[in-house]
Every structure is written in structure tokens, then in C-alpha cells.
Design a protein around this motif. Structure first.
Motif, PDB file in Angstrom:
ATOM      1  N   GLU A 179       0.837  -1.206   0.000  1.00 39.74           N
ATOM      2  CA  GLU A 179       0.000   0.000   0.000  1.00 39.74           C
ATOM      3  C   GLU A 179       0.872   1.257   0.000  1.00 39.74           C
ATOM      4  OE1 GLU A 179      -4.019   1.784   0.381  1.00 39.74           O
ATOM      5  OE2 GLU A 179      -3.373  -0.266   0.007  1.00 39.74           O
ATOM      6  N   ASN A 180       1.924   1.252   0.822  1.00 35.74           N
ATOM      7  CA  ASN A 180       2.834   2.403   0.898  1.00 35.74           C
ATOM      8  C   ASN A 180       3.552   2.649  -0.423  1.00 35.74           C
ATOM      9  OD1 ASN A 180       3.283   4.175   3.121  1.00 35.74           O
ATOM     10  ND2 ASN A 180       3.722   2.401   4.395  1.00 35.74           N
ATOM     11  N   VAL A 181       4.115   1.593  -0.987  1.00 38.10           N
ATOM     12  CA  VAL A 181       4.914   1.737  -2.205  1.00 38.10           C
ATOM     13  C   VAL A 181       4.052   2.202  -3.379  1.00 38.10           C
ATOM     14  CG1 VAL A 181       6.262   0.473  -3.930  1.00 38.10           C
ATOM     15  CG2 VAL A 181       6.681   0.088  -1.501  1.00 38.10           C
ATOM     16  N   ILE A 182       2.913   1.545  -3.583  1.00 38.60           N
ATOM     17  CA  ILE A 182       2.063   1.888  -4.730  1.00 38.60           C
ATOM     18  C   ILE A 182       1.498   3.297  -4.588  1.00 38.60           C
ATOM     19  CG2 ILE A 182      -0.009   1.256  -6.032  1.00 38.60           C
ATOM     20  CD1 ILE A 182       2.318  -0.699  -6.361  1.00 38.60           C
ATOM     21  N   LYS A 183       1.035   3.630  -3.401  1.00 40.06           N
ATOM     22  CA  LYS A 183       0.436   4.952  -3.177  1.00 40.06           C
ATOM     23  C   LYS A 183       1.474   6.064  -3.293  1.00 40.06           C
ATOM     24  CE  LYS A 183      -3.077   7.084  -0.283  1.00 40.06           C
ATOM     25  NZ  LYS A 183      -4.016   6.845   0.826  1.00 40.06           N
ATOM     26  N   SER A 184       2.650   5.851  -2.710  1.00 35.97           N
ATOM     27  CA  SER A 184       3.690   6.885  -2.734  1.00 35.97           C
ATOM     28  C   SER A 184       4.317   7.041  -4.116  1.00 35.97           C
ATOM     29  CB  SER A 184       4.797   6.543  -1.726  1.00 35.97           C
ATOM     30  OG  SER A 184       4.284   6.444  -0.429  1.00 35.97           O
ATOM     31  N   GLY A 191      -5.750  -0.495  -2.611  1.00 38.45           N
ATOM     32  CA  GLY A 191      -6.797  -1.228  -1.907  1.00 38.45           C
ATOM     33  C   GLY A 191      -6.309  -2.458  -1.160  1.00 38.45           C
ATOM     34  N   CYS A 192      -5.115  -2.393  -0.622  1.00 34.60           N
ATOM     35  CA  CYS A 192      -4.554  -3.571   0.070  1.00 34.60           C
ATOM     36  C   CYS A 192      -5.199  -3.816   1.431  1.00 34.60           C
ATOM     37  CB  CYS A 192      -3.049  -3.403   0.251  1.00 34.60           C
ATOM     38  SG  CYS A 192      -2.143  -3.342  -1.300  1.00 34.60           S
ATOM     39  N   PHE A 193      -5.969  -2.841   1.948  1.00 30.24           N
ATOM     40  CA  PHE A 193      -6.595  -3.026   3.253  1.00 30.24           C
ATOM     41  C   PHE A 193      -8.074  -3.378   3.150  1.00 30.24           C
ATOM     42  CE2 PHE A 193      -3.119   0.017   4.585  1.00 30.24           C
ATOM     43  CZ  PHE A 193      -2.326  -0.985   5.117  1.00 30.24           C
ATOM     44  N   LYS A 194      -8.505  -3.712   1.927  1.00 30.19           N
ATOM     45  CA  LYS A 194      -9.856  -4.244   1.797  1.00 30.19           C
ATOM     46  C   LYS A 194      -9.845  -5.681   2.299  1.00 30.19           C
ATOM     47  CE  LYS A 194     -11.226  -1.221  -1.957  1.00 30.19           C
ATOM     48  NZ  LYS A 194     -11.597  -1.109  -3.373  1.00 30.19           N
ATOM     49  N   LYS A 195     -10.977  -6.178   2.723  1.00 33.09           N
ATOM     50  CA  LYS A 195     -10.990  -7.462   3.425  1.00 33.09           C
ATOM     51  C   LYS A 195     -10.828  -8.663   2.500  1.00 33.09           C
ATOM     52  CE  LYS A 195     -13.122  -6.397   7.782  1.00 33.09           C
ATOM     53  NZ  LYS A 195     -13.993  -6.877   8.848  1.00 33.09           N
ATOM     54  N   GLU A 200      -4.811  -7.567  -7.042  1.00 36.07           N
ATOM     55  CA  GLU A 200      -3.790  -7.740  -8.091  1.00 36.07           C
ATOM     56  C   GLU A 200      -2.405  -7.293  -7.625  1.00 36.07           C
ATOM     57  OE1 GLU A 200      -4.019  -9.267 -11.080  1.00 36.07           O
ATOM     58  OE2 GLU A 200      -5.954  -9.871 -10.270  1.00 36.07           O
ATOM     59  N   PHE A 201      -2.348  -6.202  -6.850  1.00 31.58           N
ATOM     60  CA  PHE A 201      -1.048  -5.699  -6.393  1.00 31.58           C
ATOM     61  C   PHE A 201      -0.397  -6.670  -5.403  1.00 31.58           C
ATOM     62  CE2 PHE A 201      -3.219  -1.740  -7.638  1.00 31.58           C
ATOM     63  CZ  PHE A 201      -2.280  -1.224  -8.514  1.00 31.58           C
ATOM     64  N   LEU A 202      -1.200  -7.162  -4.465  1.00 34.33           N
ATOM     65  CA  LEU A 202      -0.665  -8.119  -3.490  1.00 34.33           C
ATOM     66  C   LEU A 202      -0.223  -9.402  -4.169  1.00 34.33           C
ATOM     67  CD1 LEU A 202      -3.196  -7.668  -0.549  1.00 34.33           C
ATOM     68  CD2 LEU A 202      -0.774  -7.073  -0.523  1.00 34.33           C
ATOM     69  N   LYS A 203      -1.023  -9.843  -5.150  1.00 32.46           N
ATOM     70  CA  LYS A 203      -0.686 -11.086  -5.857  1.00 32.46           C
ATOM     71  C   LYS A 203       0.620 -10.917  -6.635  1.00 32.46           C
ATOM     72  CE  LYS A 203      -2.654 -14.635  -8.852  1.00 32.46           C
ATOM     73  NZ  LYS A 203      -1.402 -14.831  -9.587  1.00 32.46           N
ATOM     74  N   ALA A 204       0.781  -9.746  -7.296  1.00 34.91           N
ATOM     75  CA  ALA A 204       2.014  -9.497  -8.062  1.00 34.91           C
ATOM     76  C   ALA A 204       3.230  -9.492  -7.142  1.00 34.91           C
ATOM     77  CB  ALA A 204       1.903  -8.173  -8.806  1.00 34.91           C
TER      78      ALA A 204
END
Length: 216
Positions: A179-184, A191-195, A200-204
Motif C-alpha cells: 500500500e505504501n509503495v504503490i500509493k507513494s 486497496g490492500c486493506f480491503k478485506k 492484483e497488487f498483493l498477488k504481483a
């Protein structure tokens, strides 16, 4: 018969070379752990049973000398323990030690070869010129509010679960870091804190850093 004799001769010469190669630190009076043939002192990192940080930490605690010699498979390498010596390498004599171990061929992987941490010599200097402005004081001040938002979202994400919830620390760290890297970097909401368990970002990120023999 001649071929068998030739093969035996070649194997004998290779064994003699191997013994000589693994005596490098002893010949130079540098203390260190005994190597294992072919894997040196990093066998546990190759089979993914230990992280190299833990291996190096054990050497650091075992030896009292300012440096410890070991072998990355067939190649001699060294762990520095003395702060003054480390300062010499990283600052005073940086020009002699600026290249990292990672050297990726552009033919093999042209995208990863552009990574500044994988560049060597003049290419590294050019990469440094490119990325240094990204870490200026003004840029970091601009990123800080985004990182504060991510921290707040992280707390909300944890509080949104029942108080007796067990969390996986690695999975939580992945969410927070991604979340930090993509947002910054890209100013978008990953959206890494959605339940949902994955996006896609977490999977990558998971695919990129998945432990494998070749990664080791």
C-alpha cells in the motif's frame, strides 16, 4: 581406457583445485566456518531452510575478530564486524566497493537489469543520478502525508476485525508495504486493506518474492 584415465585425471585436478579454492581464507589467516563442497557456507540458504541474515548473525556472534571469511558456493566472501572497517568500505573506499553482488544480464532479463541495485560501475552512476531527485527533502515531505494515511488505514484495517483475531505478521507486512509503495510511487489507491484475501497488487508482489530454489 584412455578416456577413463583422462576423466580420472580431470576429476583429480578438479578436486585439488577445489581443496585449494576452499583454503583461500586459511591461506590469508582469516577466521571463518568450514565450507562444504560446492555449496560453501550458504547451503542452508539454497534449500531455503535459513535466511542469510540469520546465517550471518550466527557468524557475527561466534567470532570476535573484525571480519569473518566464508564461501558463497565456490567464491570467497567476507562479513565485516568492525564499525570502523565497515565505514572504510562504505564511505572512504566506496569507489572500490560500489558494485553489488547482483549483476543481471540485459540479454537474460532486460527489465530487471535496469534496477539500480543491479547496475555496475558507470551504469550505476547514471541510475543514481536518475533516482536521487526522487529522494530530495521536498519530495520526501510530499510523500509523508500519504504514508501517514496508509498508517491510519492500517490501524483501521486491524480494528475492523474482532479483538481476538489472529493475524499473519508476514501477510500484514505485505499489505502495509505494498500500500505504501504503490500509493507513494504512483499516487493510486491499491486497496490492500480491503478485506478480500488478495488483490492484483498483493498477488504481483507475492509472485515476485515467492521463495524458490532459483531465488535462493
Amino acid at each position: 581406457m584412455f578416456l577413463i584415465a583422462l576423466l580420472l585425471g580431470a576429476l583429480t585436478l578438479f578436486y585439488i583445485w577445489l581443496k585449494w579454492n576452499y583454503s583461500y581464507w586459511k591461506r590469508n589467516n582469516v577466521p571463518g566456518p568450514e565450507p562444504t563442497y560446492f555449496v560453501g557456507n550458504v547451503g542452508s540458504t539454497l534449500n531455503m531452510s535459513e535466511n542469510f541474515g540469520i546465517v550471518a548473525s550466527n557468524w557475527y556472534k561466534t567470532y570476535s575478530e573484525p571480519y569473518v571469511g566464508y564461501y558463497k558456493m565456490l567464491r570467497p566472501a567476507i562479513v565485516l564486524r568492525d564499525p570502523d572497517l565497515i565505514r572504510e568500505v562504505l564511505i572512504t573506499n566506496f569507489n572500490s566497493f560500489r558494485n553489488n553482488d547482483v549483476n543481471i544480464s540485459k540479454r537474460f532479463d532486460p527489465l530487471s537489469a535496469t534496477n539500480p541495485f543491479a547496475n555496475q560501475d558507470d551504469e550505476w552512476k547514471e541510475s543514481r543520478k536518475t533516482i536521487s531527485p526522487m529522494f530530495s527533502q521536498s519530495k520526501l515531505k510530499g510523500i509523508l502525508p500519504m504514508m501517514n494515511e496508509v498508517g491510519a488505514d492500517f490501524v483501521k484495517f486491524i480494528k475492523s476485525h474482532p479483538s481476538d483475531t489472529d493475524f499473519n505478521a508476514k501477510e500484514l507486512s505485505n499489505r502495509f508495504t505494498t500500500e505504501n509503495v504503490i500509493k507513494s510511487t504512483f499516487s493510486i489507491e491499491p486497496g490492500c486493506f480491503k478485506k478480500e484475501e488478495q488483490n492484483e497488487f498483493l498477488k504481483a508482489g507475492e509472485d515476485l518474492f515467492k521463495p524458490t530454489f532459483w531465488v535462493g
